[in-house]
Motif scaffolding. Structure first.
Motif, PDB file in Angstrom:
ATOM      1  N   CYS A  34       0.833  -1.107  -0.225  1.00  0.00           N
ATOM      2  CA  CYS A  34       0.185   0.034  -0.032  1.00  0.00           C
ATOM      3  C   CYS A  34       0.959   1.259   0.131  1.00  0.00           C
ATOM      4  O   CYS A  34       1.951   1.192   0.563  1.00  0.00           O
ATOM      5  N   TYR A  35       0.228   2.231  -0.644  1.00  0.00           N
ATOM      6  CA  TYR A  35       0.895   3.704  -0.772  1.00  0.00           C
ATOM      7  C   TYR A  35      -0.165   4.873  -0.582  1.00  0.00           C
ATOM      8  O   TYR A  35      -1.214   4.587  -0.792  1.00  0.00           O
ATOM      9  N   SER A  36       0.534   5.796  -0.068  1.00  0.00           N
ATOM     10  CA  SER A  36      -0.352   7.112   0.222  1.00  0.00           C
ATOM     11  C   SER A  36      -0.057   7.937  -0.748  1.00  0.00           C
ATOM     12  O   SER A  36       1.101   8.268  -1.193  1.00  0.00           O
ATOM     13  N   ALA A  37      -1.025   8.953  -1.567  1.00  0.00           N
ATOM     14  CA  ALA A  37      -0.854   9.739  -2.676  1.00  0.00           C
ATOM     15  C   ALA A  37      -0.056  10.887  -1.897  1.00  0.00           C
ATOM     16  O   ALA A  37      -0.554  11.297  -0.893  1.00  0.00           O
ATOM     17  N   THR A  38       0.778  11.496  -2.427  1.00  0.00           N
ATOM     18  CA  THR A  38       1.390  12.832  -1.871  1.00  0.00           C
ATOM     19  C   THR A  38       0.827  13.885  -2.706  1.00  0.00           C
ATOM     20  O   THR A  38       1.001  14.983  -2.117  1.00  0.00           O
ATOM     21  N   THR A  39       0.018  13.738  -3.454  1.00  0.00           N
ATOM     22  CA  THR A  39      -0.677  15.026  -4.182  1.00  0.00           C
ATOM     23  C   THR A  39      -2.081  14.425  -4.851  1.00  0.00           C
ATOM     24  O   THR A  39      -2.068  13.169  -5.227  1.00  0.00           O
ATOM     25  N   ASN A  40      -2.800  15.213  -5.231  1.00  0.00           N
ATOM     26  CA  ASN A  40      -4.008  14.675  -6.224  1.00  0.00           C
ATOM     27  C   ASN A  40      -3.408  14.423  -7.520  1.00  0.00           C
ATOM     28  O   ASN A  40      -2.717  14.809  -8.083  1.00  0.00           O
ATOM     29  N   MET A  41      -4.132  13.160  -7.908  1.00  0.00           N
ATOM     30  CA  MET A  41      -3.793  12.505  -9.020  1.00  0.00           C
ATOM     31  C   MET A  41      -5.142  12.317  -9.617  1.00  0.00           C
ATOM     32  O   MET A  41      -6.163  11.983  -9.260  1.00  0.00           O
ATOM     33  N   SER A 142      20.332  -7.783 -13.291  1.00  0.00           N
ATOM     34  CA  SER A 142      20.778  -7.435 -12.047  1.00  0.00           C
ATOM     35  C   SER A 142      20.056  -8.200 -10.870  1.00  0.00           C
ATOM     36  O   SER A 142      20.468  -8.316  -9.675  1.00  0.00           O
ATOM     37  N   ASN A 143      18.912  -9.124 -11.225  1.00  0.00           N
ATOM     38  CA  ASN A 143      18.036  -9.856 -10.468  1.00  0.00           C
ATOM     39  C   ASN A 143      17.571  -8.970  -9.150  1.00  0.00           C
ATOM     40  O   ASN A 143      17.352  -9.440  -8.188  1.00  0.00           O
ATOM     41  N   GLU A 144      17.312  -7.590  -9.391  1.00  0.00           N
ATOM     42  CA  GLU A 144      16.817  -7.020  -8.336  1.00  0.00           C
ATOM     43  C   GLU A 144      15.151  -7.044  -8.221  1.00  0.00           C
ATOM     44  O   GLU A 144      14.582  -7.195  -9.374  1.00  0.00           O
ATOM     45  N   LYS A 145      14.734  -6.953  -7.001  1.00  0.00           N
ATOM     46  CA  LYS A 145      13.478  -6.915  -6.996  1.00  0.00           C
ATOM     47  C   LYS A 145      12.683  -5.540  -7.419  1.00  0.00           C
ATOM     48  O   LYS A 145      13.267  -4.677  -7.396  1.00  0.00           O
ATOM     49  N   LEU A 146      11.489  -5.598  -7.951  1.00  0.00           N
ATOM     50  CA  LEU A 146      10.975  -4.485  -8.331  1.00  0.00           C
ATOM     51  C   LEU A 146      10.554  -3.683  -7.124  1.00  0.00           C
ATOM     52  O   LEU A 146      10.116  -4.283  -6.264  1.00  0.00           O
ATOM     53  N   ARG A 147      10.632  -2.382  -7.272  1.00  0.00           N
ATOM     54  CA  ARG A 147      10.360  -1.339  -6.172  1.00  0.00           C
ATOM     55  C   ARG A 147       9.644   0.037  -6.709  1.00  0.00           C
ATOM     56  O   ARG A 147      10.206   0.452  -7.989  1.00  0.00           O
ATOM     57  N   MET A 148       9.088   0.821  -5.927  1.00  0.00           N
ATOM     58  CA  MET A 148       8.385   1.849  -6.239  1.00  0.00           C
ATOM     59  C   MET A 148       9.486   2.814  -6.061  1.00  0.00           C
ATOM     60  O   MET A 148      10.121   2.953  -5.193  1.00  0.00           O
ATOM     61  N   ASN A 149       9.640   3.737  -7.204  1.00  0.00           N
ATOM     62  CA  ASN A 149      10.513   5.062  -7.137  1.00  0.00           C
ATOM     63  C   ASN A 149       9.970   6.200  -7.522  1.00  0.00           C
ATOM     64  O   ASN A 149      10.176   6.589  -8.642  1.00  0.00           O
ATOM     65  N   THR A 150       9.282   6.743  -6.689  1.00  0.00           N
ATOM     66  CA  THR A 150       8.635   7.992  -7.089  1.00  0.00           C
ATOM     67  C   THR A 150       8.181   8.897  -5.837  1.00  0.00           C
ATOM     68  O   THR A 150       7.940   8.356  -4.734  1.00  0.00           O
ATOM     69  N   ASP A 151       8.144  10.303  -5.907  1.00  0.00           N
ATOM     70  CA  ASP A 151       7.963  10.986  -4.658  1.00  0.00           C
ATOM     71  C   ASP A 151       6.304  11.142  -4.628  1.00  0.00           C
ATOM     72  O   ASP A 151       5.852  11.999  -3.809  1.00  0.00           O
ATOM     73  N   LEU A 152       5.425  10.747  -5.505  1.00  0.00           N
ATOM     74  CA  LEU A 152       4.325  10.820  -5.613  1.00  0.00           C
ATOM     75  C   LEU A 152       3.634   9.834  -4.731  1.00  0.00           C
ATOM     76  O   LEU A 152       2.309   9.854  -4.560  1.00  0.00           O
ATOM     77  N   LEU A 153       4.145   9.015  -4.175  1.00  0.00           N
ATOM     78  CA  LEU A 153       3.553   7.813  -3.232  1.00  0.00           C
ATOM     79  C   LEU A 153       4.602   7.703  -2.213  1.00  0.00           C
ATOM     80  O   LEU A 153       5.878   7.589  -2.744  1.00  0.00           O
ATOM     81  N   ILE A 154       4.002   7.399  -1.193  1.00  0.00           N
ATOM     82  CA  ILE A 154       4.963   6.870   0.154  1.00  0.00           C
ATOM     83  C   ILE A 154       4.316   5.502   0.513  1.00  0.00           C
ATOM     84  O   ILE A 154       2.999   5.436   0.808  1.00  0.00           O
ATOM     85  N   VAL A 155       5.264   4.817   1.147  1.00  0.00           N
ATOM     86  CA  VAL A 155       4.861   3.428   1.393  1.00  0.00           C
ATOM     87  C   VAL A 155       4.094   3.749   2.822  1.00  0.00           C
ATOM     88  O   VAL A 155       4.507   4.269   3.851  1.00  0.00           O
ATOM     89  N   LYS A 156       2.961   3.039   3.019  1.00  0.00           N
ATOM     90  CA  LYS A 156       2.335   2.813   3.996  1.00  0.00           C
ATOM     91  C   LYS A 156       1.702   1.457   4.498  1.00  0.00           C
ATOM     92  O   LYS A 156       1.811   0.483   3.715  1.00  0.00           O
ATOM     93  N   LYS A 157       1.381   1.354   5.608  1.00  0.00           N
ATOM     94  CA  LYS A 157       0.740  -0.048   6.134  1.00  0.00           C
ATOM     95  C   LYS A 157      -0.624  -0.143   5.446  1.00  0.00           C
ATOM     96  O   LYS A 157      -1.311   1.165   5.779  1.00  0.00           O
ATOM     97  N   CYS A 158      -0.852  -1.239   4.938  1.00  0.00           N
ATOM     98  CA  CYS A 158      -2.293  -1.340   4.422  1.00  0.00           C
ATOM     99  C   CYS A 158      -3.054  -1.573   5.524  1.00  0.00           C
ATOM    100  O   CYS A 158      -3.085  -2.135   6.582  1.00  0.00           O
ATOM    101  N   ILE A 159      -4.461  -0.682   5.419  1.00  0.00           N
ATOM    102  CA  ILE A 159      -5.365  -0.746   6.588  1.00  0.00           C
ATOM    103  C   ILE A 159      -6.614  -1.339   5.897  1.00  0.00           C
ATOM    104  O   ILE A 159      -7.128  -1.473   4.973  1.00  0.00           O
TER     105      ILE A 159
END
Length: 159
Positions: A34-41, A142-159
């Motif tokens: 889960c992620y929280s939006a940092t702005t309106n989209m 690279s065998n890297e795991k996929l990850r979110m990389n944007t300042d428009l979303l921040i990780v949050k605990k799912c509710i």
């Protein structure tokens, strides 16, 4: 002639398609998170065959992407600052000679019935791609795991 048509069909269908990688190890940092939006989209929709397509267009873009001219797109709903998004599906999509890219879908609490694509495919979101590694070919090296990389979303605990 018949064999030529069969071969052509196999070649064409082999170059396009997508594979669900939601439950693979490389998607474990994204799928179900889960992620929280940092702005309106805004999430846009288009009546495509066989189903309506929904896509979150990055607010960093000054205009809708070129491909939205292929079908009439309209605003479906707004994700407000602070709203929760949950990643629901992760695909690796083959796009013929253009290569592979990620298709990542999410829902919101306000619209749990609508799955929409987030900016993750380098072909469609060249200016603002939210997922790293950007290219499936680089991920395989690279065998890297996929990850979110944007300042428009921040990780949050799912509710």
């Amino acid at each position: 002639m018949r064999n030529s048509l069969i071969l052509l069909t196999i070649l064409v269908t082999g170059c396009a398609g997508r594979v669900d990688i939601s439950n693979k190890e490389l998607s474990s940092e994204l799928n179900g998170k889960c992620y929280s939006a940092t702005t309106n989209m805004k999430v846009y929709s288009a009546n495509t065959i066989p189903n309506t397509t929904y896509e979150l267009i990055s607010p960093k873009l000054k205009e809708l992407p070129w491909r939205t001219s292929l079908a009439p797109w309209e605003k479906a709903f707004t994700i407000n600052k602070g709203d929760e998004l949950r990643i629901t599906k992760v695909y690796e999509s083959a796009n013929g000679s253009s290569g592979h890219c990620w298709e990542i879908y999410a829902t919101t609490k306000a619209h749990p019935e609508i799955e929409f694509e987030i900016p993750a495919c380098w072909l469609n979101h060249t200016m603002d791609n939210w997922v790293e590694p950007k290219y499936p070919s680089k991920q395989k090296q690279s065998n890297e795991k996929l990850r979110m990389n944007t300042d428009l979303l921040i990780v949050k605990k799912c509710i």
